[in-house]
Write a protein that holds these residues in place. Structure first.
Motif, short mmCIF file in Angstrom:
data_model
loop_
_atom_site.label_atom_id
_atom_site.label_comp_id
_atom_site.label_asym_id
_atom_site.label_seq_id
_atom_site.Cartn_x
_atom_site.Cartn_y
_atom_site.Cartn_z
N PHE A 183 -16.26 6.66 -9.80
CA PHE A 183 -17.36 6.12 -9.21
C PHE A 183 -18.74 6.42 -10.07
O PHE A 183 -20.01 5.33 -9.15
CB PHE A 183 -17.46 6.85 -7.62
N GLY A 184 -19.18 7.12 -10.38
CA GLY A 184 -20.71 7.51 -11.12
C GLY A 184 -20.76 7.95 -11.96
O GLY A 184 -20.02 9.48 -12.50
N SER A 185 -22.46 8.78 -11.64
CA SER A 185 -22.62 9.93 -12.85
C SER A 185 -23.09 11.46 -11.61
O SER A 185 -23.31 12.26 -12.59
CB SER A 185 -24.17 10.20 -13.44
N TYR A 217 -22.05 14.77 -6.15
CA TYR A 217 -22.09 14.64 -4.95
C TYR A 217 -21.48 13.59 -4.23
O TYR A 217 -21.10 13.16 -3.53
CB TYR A 217 -23.33 14.66 -4.49
N TRP A 218 -22.06 12.52 -4.66
CA TRP A 218 -21.21 11.12 -4.21
C TRP A 218 -20.20 10.57 -5.07
O TRP A 218 -19.70 9.97 -4.50
CB TRP A 218 -23.09 9.85 -4.81
N VAL A 219 -19.94 11.15 -6.58
CA VAL A 219 -18.31 10.64 -6.99
C VAL A 219 -17.66 11.56 -5.91
O VAL A 219 -16.53 11.01 -4.81
CB VAL A 219 -18.39 11.55 -8.20
N ALA A 220 -17.47 12.50 -5.49
CA ALA A 220 -17.68 13.39 -3.59
C ALA A 220 -17.14 12.27 -2.72
O ALA A 220 -16.13 12.40 -2.34
CB ALA A 220 -17.79 14.95 -4.03
N GLU A 221 -18.30 12.20 -2.58
CA GLU A 221 -18.33 11.19 -0.46
C GLU A 221 -17.39 10.15 -0.93
O GLU A 221 -16.56 9.71 -0.63
CB GLU A 221 -20.05 10.96 -1.10
N MET A 222 -17.94 9.67 -1.93
CA MET A 222 -16.93 8.41 -2.36
C MET A 222 -15.64 8.24 -2.25
O MET A 222 -14.55 7.29 -1.96
CB MET A 222 -17.94 7.71 -3.58
N GLY A 223 -15.33 9.49 -3.22
CA GLY A 223 -13.40 9.68 -3.29
C GLY A 223 -12.79 10.63 -2.45
O GLY A 223 -12.27 9.63 -2.08
N SER A 224 -13.71 11.53 -1.46
CA SER A 224 -12.84 11.80 0.07
C SER A 224 -13.17 10.56 0.58
O SER A 224 -12.22 10.56 1.57
CB SER A 224 -14.42 12.45 0.63
N ALA A 256 -14.07 19.33 -3.71
CA ALA A 256 -14.18 18.06 -2.31
C ALA A 256 -12.73 17.40 -1.14
O ALA A 256 -12.46 16.85 -0.49
CB ALA A 256 -15.75 17.06 -2.63
N VAL A 257 -11.74 17.72 -2.38
CA VAL A 257 -10.51 16.80 -1.94
C VAL A 257 -9.72 17.95 -2.04
O VAL A 257 -8.24 17.45 -2.11
CB VAL A 257 -9.95 15.99 -2.81
#
Length: 703
Positions: A220-222, A225-232, A287-288
């Motif tokens: 998703f990226g670097s 926080y946003w990898v966690a949000e997108m992954g969730s 986060a998951v």
């Protein structure tokens, strides 16, 4: 002026988290010495009840996720024997093992999965011998279908286009991530898959094509926080789309985005402290697991990578075991609160990465003379993995993978019978596996394993979602929007399309298909702007060639006289590229073209569309381009959006989810709060003061 992606600002609590991550690890003496935990030993749940009824052979078989060659599972096949007579718990289907055929790929996959599950059912109903009963347990049938097509998808045709994860990252939209996950979950479940080895939660902290070519747009990226949000969000979508009939295994735990080289050929190293690992690589996995917002966004398992981690293992040497085989380092990892609670409350699985990979073999057997598959499987199991992905694991003294699996099963069964501590460890893992399977089906009595085949007709019909994502993900890297050519191609202009075309096959006997075909972008332009669609282009003014044609021209050959002539009269030259790691032929051809044909390219509009990662070109390459766009995926909707960008019908709406040093783009900077931003605070305390009947007093604290 700095650009801030629309969803990029972290909340105060998130910023506080990153600044104050607690690293107080629980000290543990042994994580496997107690056998079955009292919690599930005393709870009358179906997994615990079934566990007590299984023979050692049945328990051991549940630990193994195996592969096999071919697309048949008849009674004479090796996979039939492994299921019917050796109780293996799961099967992973891959394109490399020729498990999928063409042209009716999806129907053939559905039939193969149905036959595998039928073998398990029939073997339980009519066991080979009455003295060795076979209790029915549905198989895990796994696939690694990540989106974006070849090489990260196993099924290459018949499904709806799903983009690479980085396209989702560039859109900065968790709702789109959820919708794409839902589509993937629905289509995988429709085929009968129930174990999803996908959803990369790696944080790409080293976006360098020479060392991360194996990750590319698979992340998703670097931003942790946003990898966690997108992954969730993606994970919740997978569950919803599959009606909770798909167990999701997130990878590559604890993260390989900071590895110093591709992980498939040699054991790579992540040189980060434990503090850095916790705040970066591990954050999306937390986060998951224990920190998941809901059960829907909680992973069923984590796939453990074959990497070394300095923050967990100290000084790294060539003799240092990969984390996946290091019980002490894995013990530290499993003692982290988010992982501990997830394992205890959700019976979360740990799944080994491919034990048959070249990197594992090279570590265990540098001289390639004495490789023992059963020792590799044992070490991965004792280090912490519950489900062992055997891949194409083959011992030096075995003729094939099948024989290696049989000997490993026998080895594990013998140890189970002789070693109480090993037996207790097996029981723990089998309980987790059974818990996940019961979570999928509720009951093993009459589970509806295969969906209605009528649902197959709906596969591959969803294109609108991919087009919407492509519009939101398309990113202009250079120049700024204000510096683009003031006008798109006109009806009088000549356009030459040069495409880095690749050919792939679903199987060795299947017909070849093209990725980013020679005329793909030209066809999109003609469909959208040709004589039947407004007449903005003249078909005779358009021509298309491949990078192979271009290389021949650069080498002094004449693949066709038209190429040199068309380049000479062109007003626009449009380049379409895929992945181009350093020293690749594609990169060499592109750079030679940009440097050796400057006389031809002068005064022309030179546009480059990257249908893969955005970080392959350097600053000098980019300086020679009129415009440089990244689309992240090469499926038809993304090609369609590229055509619209060329004619300026739409504006690029995406923002880079990774740092790209060649254009001076640093993700940490652009996602940081604006230091000049003023946040006004209003304290409404007057009403509270007026309502107080007694004067407020301040009690001094003791000195």
């Amino acid at each position: 002026m700095r650009f801030f992606p629309p969803f990029a600002f972290l909340t105060a609590s998130r910023l506080f988290f990153f600044a104050n991550v607690s690293l107080r690890l629980l000290l543990i003496v042994s994580i496997f010495s107690t056998g079955i935990s009292p919690a599930f030993a005393q709870t009358p749940d179906p997994a615990a009840t079934l566990l007590t009824q299984l023979s050692p052979e049945e328990k051991v078989g549940q630990l193994f996720l195996v592969t096999f060659y071919g697309a048949q599972a008849d009674s004479s096949s090796q996979i039939y024997d492994l299921i019917a007579n050796h109780h293996i718990g799961g099967v992973a289907l891959t394109a490399a093992n020729q498990n999928f055929t063409a042209p009716e790929t999806t129907r053939a996959a559905y039939d193969l999965i149905a036959s595998l599950q039928a073998i398990e059912r029939a073997s339980a109903d009519s066991p080979a011998t009455p003295i060795a009963p076979h209790r029915y347990i549905p198989l895990f049938v796994a696939i690694s279908q990540e989106g974006g097509g070849y090489p990260n998808d196993q099924i290459l045709s018949g499904l709806s286009p799903v983009p690479d994860q980085m396209a989702l990252g560039a859109a900065w939209n968790t709702e789109l991530a959820r919708q794409v996950g839902e589509l993937m979950g629905r289509e995988m479940s429709t085929l009968g898959f129930n174990l999803y080895l996908g959803l990369s939660l790696d944080v790409l902290t080293l976006p360098n094509p020479s060392i991360n070519a194996d990750l590319s747009t698979r992340v998703f990226g670097s931003s942790p926080y946003w990898v966690a949000e997108m992954g969730s969000a993606y994970l919740a979508g997978l569950r919803s789309g599959a009606n909770n009939r798909l167990a999701v295994i997130a990878k590559h735990f604890p993260g390989r985005g900071g590895a110093d080289r591709p992980a498939d050929q040699e054991i790579a190293t992540v040189r980060r402290s434990l503090e850095e690992l916790t705040a970066t690589e591990l954050y999306p996995f937390f986060a998951v697991t224990g920190n998941a917002k809901s059960l829907a966004s909680t992973a069923d398992g984590l796939l453990v990578s074959h990497l070394r981690y300095q923050g967990l293992q100290g000084s790294i040497r060539t003799s240092t075991r990969p984390l996946s085989f290091d019980s002490q380092a894995m013990g530290q990892l499993l003692a982290l609160p988010a992982i501990t609670s997830w394992r205890a409350q959700n019976q979360g699985l740990l799944v080994s990465d491919d034990l048959g990979s070249a990197a594992v073999r090279r570590f265990y057997d540098p001289d390639l003379r004495n490789f023992s598959g059963r020792i590799v499987a044992r070490d991965a199991f004792l280090a912490g993995s519950d489900l062992l992905y055997m891949g194409n694991l083959t011992s030096s003294d075995a003729p094939d993978n099948y024989t290696t699996i049989l000997r490993t099963l026998e080895f594990f069964t013998q140890k189970y019978k002789e070693d109480p501590a090993f037996a207790s460890r097996v029981d723990e893992s089998v309980y987790r596996i059974l818990t996940v399977k019961y979570r999928l089906y509720g009951s093993f009595q009459n589970p509806a394993l295969q969906p209605d085949p009528a649902a197959l007709s709906a596969l591959g019909q969803e294109n609108n979602l991919a087009f919407s994502l492509a519009r939101n993900a398309a990113t202009l890297l250079s120049p700024s929007l204000a510096e683009l050519p003031s006008a798109p191609p006109s009806v009088l202009d000549y356009i030459v399309f040069l495409s880095d075309t690749r050919t792939v096959q679903q199987c060795s006997q299947c017909p070849q298909t093209s990725i980013l075909g020679r005329t793909a972008l030209q066809a999109a332009v003609q469909r959208l702007y040709g004589p039947s669609s407004g007449g903005l282009v003249v078909n005779s003014h358009l021509s298309s060639y491949t990078f192979e044609d271009l290389k021949l021209l650069l080498d002094g050959y004449s693949p066709t006289e038209d190429l040199a002539n068309d380049l000479g009269r062109a007003n626009w030259v449009v380049l379409s590229t895929l992945d181009m790691p350093e020293n690749s032929e594609s990169m060499s051809t592109l750079r030679r073209f940009l440097s050796e044909k400057q006389s031809i390219l002068n005064n022309k509009n030179l546009i480059l569309f990257s249908f893969n990662a955005p970080y392959y070109l350097d600053s000098t390459d980019i300086s020679k381009l009129t415009a440089y766009y990244t689309l992240y995926s090469e499926t038809e909707p993304f090609i369609d959006v590229a055509a619209r960008l060329l004619f300026q019908e739409i504006a690029p709406a995406g923002a880079l989810p990774v740092s790209v040093p060649a254009i001076g783009y640093d993700l940490a900077t652009v996602t940081s709060p604006d230091p000049n931003q003023v946040i006004r605070l209003n304290l409404q305390i007057a009403s509270q003061l007026q309502a107080t009947s007694t004067p407020l007093s301040i009690t001094p604290e003791p000195t």
